[in-house]
Scaffold this motif. Structure first.
Motif, PDB file in Angstrom:
ATOM      1  N   PRO A   8       2.422   3.443   0.830  1.00  0.00           N
ATOM      2  CA  PRO A   8       1.973   2.270   0.070  1.00  0.00           C
ATOM      3  C   PRO A   8       0.857   2.632  -0.899  1.00  0.00           C
ATOM      4  O   PRO A   8       0.019   3.487  -0.621  1.00  0.00           O
ATOM      5  N   ASP A   9       0.869   1.977  -2.072  1.00  0.00           N
ATOM      6  CA  ASP A   9      -0.200   2.198  -3.039  1.00  0.00           C
ATOM      7  C   ASP A   9      -1.116   0.972  -3.084  1.00  0.00           C
ATOM      8  O   ASP A   9      -0.950   0.025  -2.310  1.00  0.00           O
ATOM      9  N   THR A  10      -2.090   0.983  -3.972  1.00  0.00           N
ATOM     10  CA  THR A  10      -3.073  -0.098  -4.035  1.00  0.00           C
ATOM     11  C   THR A  10      -2.621  -1.266  -4.904  1.00  0.00           C
ATOM     12  O   THR A  10      -3.325  -2.275  -4.989  1.00  0.00           O
ATOM     13  N   ASP A  11      -1.444  -1.153  -5.533  1.00  0.00           N
ATOM     14  CA  ASP A  11      -0.961  -2.200  -6.437  1.00  0.00           C
ATOM     15  C   ASP A  11       0.129  -3.053  -5.805  1.00  0.00           C
ATOM     16  O   ASP A  11       0.791  -3.829  -6.498  1.00  0.00           O
ATOM     17  N   GLY A  12       0.344  -2.914  -4.512  1.00  0.00           N
ATOM     18  CA  GLY A  12       1.371  -3.705  -3.851  1.00  0.00           C
ATOM     19  C   GLY A  12       2.741  -3.082  -3.877  1.00  0.00           C
ATOM     20  O   GLY A  12       3.727  -3.741  -3.534  1.00  0.00           O
ATOM     21  N   GLY A  13       2.853  -1.835  -4.268  1.00  0.00           N
ATOM     22  CA  GLY A  13       4.129  -1.130  -4.288  1.00  0.00           C
ATOM     23  C   GLY A  13       4.094   0.087  -3.389  1.00  0.00           C
ATOM     24  O   GLY A  13       3.247   0.206  -2.498  1.00  0.00           O
ATOM     25  N   TRP A  14       4.999   1.027  -3.663  1.00  0.00           N
ATOM     26  CA  TRP A  14       5.096   2.235  -2.850  1.00  0.00           C
ATOM     27  C   TRP A  14       5.324   3.445  -3.749  1.00  0.00           C
ATOM     28  O   TRP A  14       6.006   3.356  -4.780  1.00  0.00           O
TER      29      TRP A  14
ATOM     30  N   HIS B   5       7.897   5.611  -8.473  1.00  0.00           N
ATOM     31  CA  HIS B   5       7.056   4.495  -8.041  1.00  0.00           C
ATOM     32  C   HIS B   5       7.926   3.264  -7.847  1.00  0.00           C
ATOM     33  O   HIS B   5       8.575   2.793  -8.779  1.00  0.00           O
ATOM     34  N   LEU B   6       7.976   2.770  -6.630  1.00  0.00           N
ATOM     35  CA  LEU B   6       8.765   1.596  -6.291  1.00  0.00           C
ATOM     36  C   LEU B   6       7.871   0.367  -6.376  1.00  0.00           C
ATOM     37  O   LEU B   6       6.990   0.158  -5.527  1.00  0.00           O
TER      38      LEU B   6
ATOM     39  N   SER C 264       4.093  -7.374   4.917  1.00  0.00           N
ATOM     40  CA  SER C 264       3.470  -8.406   5.734  1.00  0.00           C
ATOM     41  C   SER C 264       2.532  -9.241   4.867  1.00  0.00           C
ATOM     42  O   SER C 264       2.409  -9.020   3.662  1.00  0.00           O
ATOM     43  N   ASP C 265       1.863 -10.202   5.485  1.00  0.00           N
ATOM     44  CA  ASP C 265       0.909 -11.024   4.747  1.00  0.00           C
ATOM     45  C   ASP C 265      -0.249 -10.199   4.212  1.00  0.00           C
ATOM     46  O   ASP C 265      -0.895 -10.573   3.229  1.00  0.00           O
ATOM     47  N   ASP C 266      -0.526  -9.079   4.854  1.00  0.00           N
ATOM     48  CA  ASP C 266      -1.636  -8.224   4.437  1.00  0.00           C
ATOM     49  C   ASP C 266      -1.239  -7.229   3.359  1.00  0.00           C
ATOM     50  O   ASP C 266      -2.058  -6.425   2.924  1.00  0.00           O
ATOM     51  N   GLY C 267       0.036  -7.249   2.941  1.00  0.00           N
ATOM     52  CA  GLY C 267       0.476  -6.308   1.921  1.00  0.00           C
ATOM     53  C   GLY C 267       1.460  -5.309   2.485  1.00  0.00           C
ATOM     54  O   GLY C 267       1.831  -5.368   3.655  1.00  0.00           O
ATOM     55  N   PRO C 268       1.880  -4.353   1.682  1.00  0.00           N
ATOM     56  CA  PRO C 268       2.904  -3.392   2.119  1.00  0.00           C
ATOM     57  C   PRO C 268       2.338  -2.379   3.100  1.00  0.00           C
ATOM     58  O   PRO C 268       1.150  -2.083   3.116  1.00  0.00           O
ATOM     59  N   GLY C 269       3.224  -1.842   3.893  1.00  0.00           N
ATOM     60  CA  GLY C 269       2.834  -0.794   4.820  1.00  0.00           C
ATOM     61  C   GLY C 269       4.010   0.098   5.098  1.00  0.00           C
ATOM     62  O   GLY C 269       5.163  -0.289   4.902  1.00  0.00           O
ATOM     63  N   ALA C 270       3.757   1.294   5.551  1.00  0.00           N
ATOM     64  CA  ALA C 270       4.810   2.254   5.874  1.00  0.00           C
ATOM     65  C   ALA C 270       4.865   2.441   7.373  1.00  0.00           C
ATOM     66  O   ALA C 270       3.832   2.591   8.031  1.00  0.00           O
ATOM     67  N   GLU C 271       6.059   2.370   7.933  1.00  0.00           N
ATOM     68  CA  GLU C 271       6.223   2.604   9.359  1.00  0.00           C
ATOM     69  C   GLU C 271       5.933   4.071   9.688  1.00  0.00           C
ATOM     70  O   GLU C 271       6.149   4.946   8.851  1.00  0.00           O
ATOM     71  N   PRO C 272       5.448   4.350  10.909  1.00  0.00           N
ATOM     72  CA  PRO C 272       5.223   5.752  11.283  1.00  0.00           C
ATOM     73  C   PRO C 272       6.476   6.613  11.173  1.00  0.00           C
ATOM     74  O   PRO C 272       6.394   7.806  10.997  1.00  0.00           O
ATOM     75  N   SER C 273       7.664   5.983  11.275  1.00  0.00           N
ATOM     76  CA  SER C 273       8.911   6.740  11.206  1.00  0.00           C
ATOM     77  C   SER C 273       9.395   6.941   9.784  1.00  0.00           C
ATOM     78  O   SER C 273      10.525   7.342   9.569  1.00  0.00           O
ATOM     79  N   ALA C 274       8.528   6.672   8.804  1.00  0.00           N
ATOM     80  CA  ALA C 274       8.971   6.716   7.406  1.00  0.00           C
ATOM     81  C   ALA C 274       8.998   8.117   6.836  1.00  0.00           C
ATOM     82  O   ALA C 274       9.117   8.288   5.642  1.00  0.00           O
TER      83      ALA C 274
END
Length: 208
Positions: A71-77, A122-123, A164-174
């Motif tokens: 995840p980046d700071t702009d809400g993407g990946w 950049h996604l 999520s409501d807190d923004g994007p996140g990456a699963e540990p299995s990513a």
């Protein structure tokens, strides 16, 4: 006189042989011998969602791919592909299947969002607007549009991302880069197909 006639006859035979041998060599208009390259692998009956055929190659030297999503700071990946036995073809490359060469298709939940000719992308968050866990899949294609495949399975890798409501996140299995040659399948996209995480690069290293 007998010796003279024999010499003339022998010279005439030599001229005919040389001319005949020169005329038996097939040449292109440019004067080079014609050589037809053999296609890489063999086409299978299996096809992807868009109807592109699988191209089967031996597993030993087959392309491999792993996908990392951060995840980046702009809400993407930020997406990065790590490949082995594969190089990305520049735009404008001849549409012919060459071993270990081509491009990648990037999918989100089974829907293609980009064609990649570089290992980084950049996604934007707008492509994954809903909350929940989503699958990001990178699949390798040859320049003729066929899908690189091993043992009847496409060469691909899938990573999970969570919104999520807190923004994007990456699963540990990513980061399936340390996976086996063909991992256990995970849930596919809206078409109901099941997908494997693909042929991950064991050491996470590759060449683009």
């Amino acid at each position: 006189m007998t010796w003279t006639r024999s010499l003339i006859t022998a010279l005439a035979v030599c001229v005919v042989l040389v001319a005949g041998s020169a005329g038996c060599v097939p040449r292109t208009p440019e004067g080079r011998d014609e050589v037809s390259p053999s296609p890489a692998g063999r086409l299978l009956d299996e096809r992807d969602q868009e109807g592109r055929p699988y191209r089967e190659v031996d597993g030993e030297d087959a392309p491999e791919v792993g996908v990392e999503v951060v995840p980046d700071t702009d809400g993407g990946w930020d997406v990065r592909l790590r490949v082995r036995n594969f190089r990305f073809s520049p735009d404008g490359t001849d549409g012919r299947a060459v071993a270990g060469r081509g491009l990648a298709h990037l999918e989100v939940n089974g829907r293609r969002v980009a064609q990649l000719r570089t290992p980084e992308y950049h996604l934007p968050g707008s492509l994954v607007p809903r909350r929940g866990t989503h699958q990001v899949t990178a699949r390798l294609y040859a320049d003729d549009g066929s899908v690189w495949a091993v043992d009847g399975e496409p060469v691909e890798s899938t990573a999970d991302i969570t919104v999520s409501d807190d923004g994007p996140g990456a699963e540990p299995s990513a980061e399936p880069i340390a996976g086996a040659a063909v991992a256990e399948p995970v849930a596919g996209g809206p078409d109901g197909r099941r997908r494997g995480t693909g042929r991950g690069s064991p050491d996470g290293a590759g060449r683009a």
